[in-house]
Design an enzyme around this catalytic site. Structure first.
Site: not given
Ligand code: BGC
Length: 723
Positions: A264
């Site tokens: 993530d």
């Molecule tokens: C979130 C993810 C997301 C990623 C990219 C993160 O903060 O937890 O779900 O896909 O950002 O935007």
């Protein structure tokens, strides 16, 4: 190109790559659209792509921009390996569908497949190859803002939606110009964050991990999900980004997942903040070794990979495996053959068809929570004068969390009703704002209500207070909205509330003051049209709650599939005192999982079983039992009922939930029509995962109670004996 051809192509590329180029494939950087922590830097992405030190970019918006960046990677880097472009296409690209929690309320996975197909077409035409969706974190936490992105509290429902969404995004050919790779996220147990505080710790037993959180991921992987994203939380003390048990032991080894595990956003670097690594090199080592293949935004793999190899802290085979997975994703997407998109073919706005699909889906997601005296639908006959009040009545802010910049606003409810009821005199007053405390406008709203025959009150929570990092400690209506309801309801006019929001809300303070409540969630681009369809009866509501609505926040977590407790030992005993409940509030939820009314009524008969006994050996050989439920539309108009099947094992080695959803079917019935709904249940439904970390699924002899009905509160039941 076949899997075998992919393997030889991957081998050939790996043979030509330097260590830096290999590490570069594991790097995903953000495009300039992101300005948040560690946010995007287009120049940095271009420079890395030029040197062949970049595998992927997220958040590129537009076909022209993606082609330009791709051109640098393909034409200017030494090996010409194309980039894979990712983006959070969560419930729409241009055409915003209802939030995922709303979609779950349809109890119809076809709605999410439609969203995914439309989203994939729009996104891929703009150069996006990969979405970070579906989110499949089962959660019992309405305070957690990300419940809006989830499909609720039930693993079976979530599994059905996860599979449908993967299918909708990916189809059966990822090279197709209208398909994108899916990402099963967040692996795993993210929905268990303590107190609903985002990113918080999760201490979870092996059995709960396997029975509650893992099933949707397993099914998504079996359905071919190309990628998986690691979660921000710890899992029983081990950060999910550094967890060999879940990432490698379960996902890659036991399930045979051969796709990409992406971190993530800065999740690898955050191992330091987690207290799981003393520096970036250790964060990179733990994460790569545990099974993360690609690093989103932070750069610990590329910065420290070479040193880790040199000091033998990182196995070169693990590096090659991670690179092979990234290259395999690119081959599966056909990027080596077709790295660019045709800019003139890019879809730049919702089409009439995609809007129609979003409207139909939204109509299926609405849940009629109450409808005293059949005040709804409004059109029988239509009121002469209608008041449409509340802060969301004339608002386009109904798309929900995770929308793309430039996505068109939602059709307001006021506009939808005006279009649907051309002969009704409709007057509007907001009364209050969505979160403010100023009550000066309430008098005008009351005057508008007094002049009308009926009132539609559109209240709730704005999208900005659900979604990532949007956690609430209270679940009531924000601001002065409850005062508005009391004042408007005080006019004595029949009031129907349209409740918008990204989570279950506590409504006990005002629910009795109004005749009808429709849970509309955040219904997406066609919000107002879909709400009008349901309020006027053009669409008969048939959604059901995919989450429990608590009476008070102090009851949370409150969920239907809780374990049995030891007290009361005998519910018939007069001295029942020692019961697991609160002293100061009525027992149970405001609305139970699976609840939802219609404009017609249904009667569901007792379930019939194809057999009343079965042996464990038969079950393990996949012999199944058929359950038949008669369902009849006993009202005067056509409608849809969600027939639900729950299983209970009343005496097991590991205490089992009081009920577990193991089947559902949304059926349309004409007035007076009766139908037999059939379910097939077997070992998967009767057994459960034990606490053994090696993963042991148990089917035990004994009774199984099979309940069927129109909500989780159903009493209808038959007993199956497993011998
Ligand atoms: C979130 C993810 C997301 C990623 C990219 C993160 O903060 O937890 O779900 O896909 O950002 O935007």
């Amino acid at each position: 190109m076949s899997g075998h051809d992919h393997q030889s192509r991957i081998g050939e590329l790996l043979g030509r790559m330097t260590v830096e180029e290999k590490l570069g494939q594991l790097q995903q950087l953000a495009w300039a659209w992101d300005t948040g922590p560690g946010g995007g830097d287009t120049a940095a992405a271009e420079a890395a792509a030029r040197k062949g030190l970049l595998g992927s970019v997220l958040n590129v918006v537009g076909a022209g921009a993606s082609n330009a960046l791709q051109c640098i990677a393909v034409e200017e880097s030494r090996l010409g390996i194309p980039l894979v472009f990712g983006l959070d296409v969560i419930h729409g690209y241009h055409t915003t569908f209802p939030i995922p929690l709303a979609q779950a309320a349809a109890f119809d996975p076809a709605v999410t497949e439609t969203d995914a197909e439309v989203s994939a077409r729009e996104a891929r035409s703009n150069g996006i190859h990969w979405t970070f969706s579906p989110m499949m974190d089962v959660t019992r936490e309405p305070r957690w803002g990300r419940i809006a992105e989830s499909t609720g509290e039930d693993p079976y429902l979530t599994t059905a939606y996860a599979v449908a969404k993967v299918r909708g995004y990916q189809g059966d050919d990822l090279t197709a110009p209208d398909r994108i790779a899916a990402c099963a996220k967040h692996f795993v147990a993210y929905g268990g964050a303590e107190g609903g505080r985002d990113y918080n710790s999760v201490d979870v037993s092996e059995q709960r991990l396997r029975n509650l959180y893992l099933p949707p991921f397993r099914a998504a992987v079996d359905a071919g999900a190309a990628t998986v994203m690691a979660a921000f939380n710890t899992i029983s003390g081990v950060p999910a980004h550094a967890n060999p048990h879940t990432l490698t032991g379960i996902l890659k080894e036991a399930w045979g997942f051969d796709g990409v595990v992406v971190s993530d956003w800065t999740g690898v670097l955050e191992l330091i903040a987690h207290g799981g690594a003393s520096d970036e090199a250790e964060a990179a080592r733990r994460s790569l070794t545990a099974g993360v293949d690609m690093e989103m935004v932070s750069t610990t793999f590329v910065d420290h990979g070479r040193d880790l190899l040199a000091s033998r802290a990182l196995d070169p085979e693990r590096l090659d495996d991670a690179v092979a997975r990234v290259l395999r994703l690119k081959l599966r997407l056909g990027l080596f053959e077709r790295p660019y998109v045709t800019e003139t073919a890019a879809l730049t706005a919702p089409s009439a068809e995609s809007r129609a699909a979003a409207r139909e889906v939204a109509g299926r997601c609405l849940v009629l929570l109450k409808n005293d005296d059949d005040v709804l639908p409004l059109a029988g006959p239509a009121p002469r004068a209608l008041a449409v009040v509340g802060p969301f009545a004339d608002s386009g802010d109904l798309l929900g969390t995770w929308t793309l910049p430039g996505a068109p606003e939602a059709v307001p409810v006021l506009a939808g009703l005006r279009a649907a009821l051309p002969d009704t005199e409709i007057r509007h007053a907001a009364g209050v704002s969505s979160q403010g405390l100023d009550t000066a406008g309430i008098a005008e709203a009351v005057a508008v209500a007094e002049a009308a025959d009926a009132v539609v009150l559109v209240v709730g929570e704005p999208p900005a207070i659900s979604g990532e990092a949007a956690v609430r400690s209270e679940l009531g209506l924000p601001g002065a909205q409850e005062e508005l309801i009391a004042a408007v309801a005080g006019t004595g006019k029949p009031c129907a509330v349209v409740l918008v929001g990204g989570r279950p809300l506590t409504i006990g303070g005002w629910a009795d003051q109004v005749a009808a409540i429709v849970m509309a969630w955040h219904p997406g681009i066609e919000a107002g049209s879909a709400v009008a369809d349901v309020l006027t009866g053009a669409v008969v509501p048939g959604g059901k709650l995919p989450v429990t609505f608590p009476r008070a926040v102090g009851q949370v977590p409150l969920y239907y599939n809780h374990e049995r407790t030891g007290r009361p030992y005998d519910p018939a005993a007069p001295e029942v005192k020692y019961v697991s409940k609160y002293l100061d509030i009525a027992d149970g939820p405001e609305f139970a999982f699976g609840h939802g009314l219609s404009y017609t009524t249904f009667s569901l008969g007792e379930p019939q079983l194809s057999r009343e006994r079965i042996t464990v050996a038969e079950l393990l050989e996949d012999v199944t039992v058929e359950v038949t439920v008669p369902v009849r539309n006993t009202g005067a108009r056509e409608g849809e009922e969600v027939v639900q099947l729950y299983v209970q094992d009343p005496a097991a080695t590991l205490t089992q939930p009081v009920r577990r959803l193991c089947g559902f079917r949304r059926v349309r019935l004409a007035a007076g029509e009766e139908r037999q709904v059939r379910f097939t249940v077997g070992a998967d439904d009767f057994g459960y995962w034990s606490n053994d970390p090696a993963g042991v699924f148990i089917v035990e002899p004994g009774e199984i109670h099979i309940h069927t009905g129109g909500s989780s509160r159903t009493q209808a039941r038959r007993t199956l004996l497993i011998t």
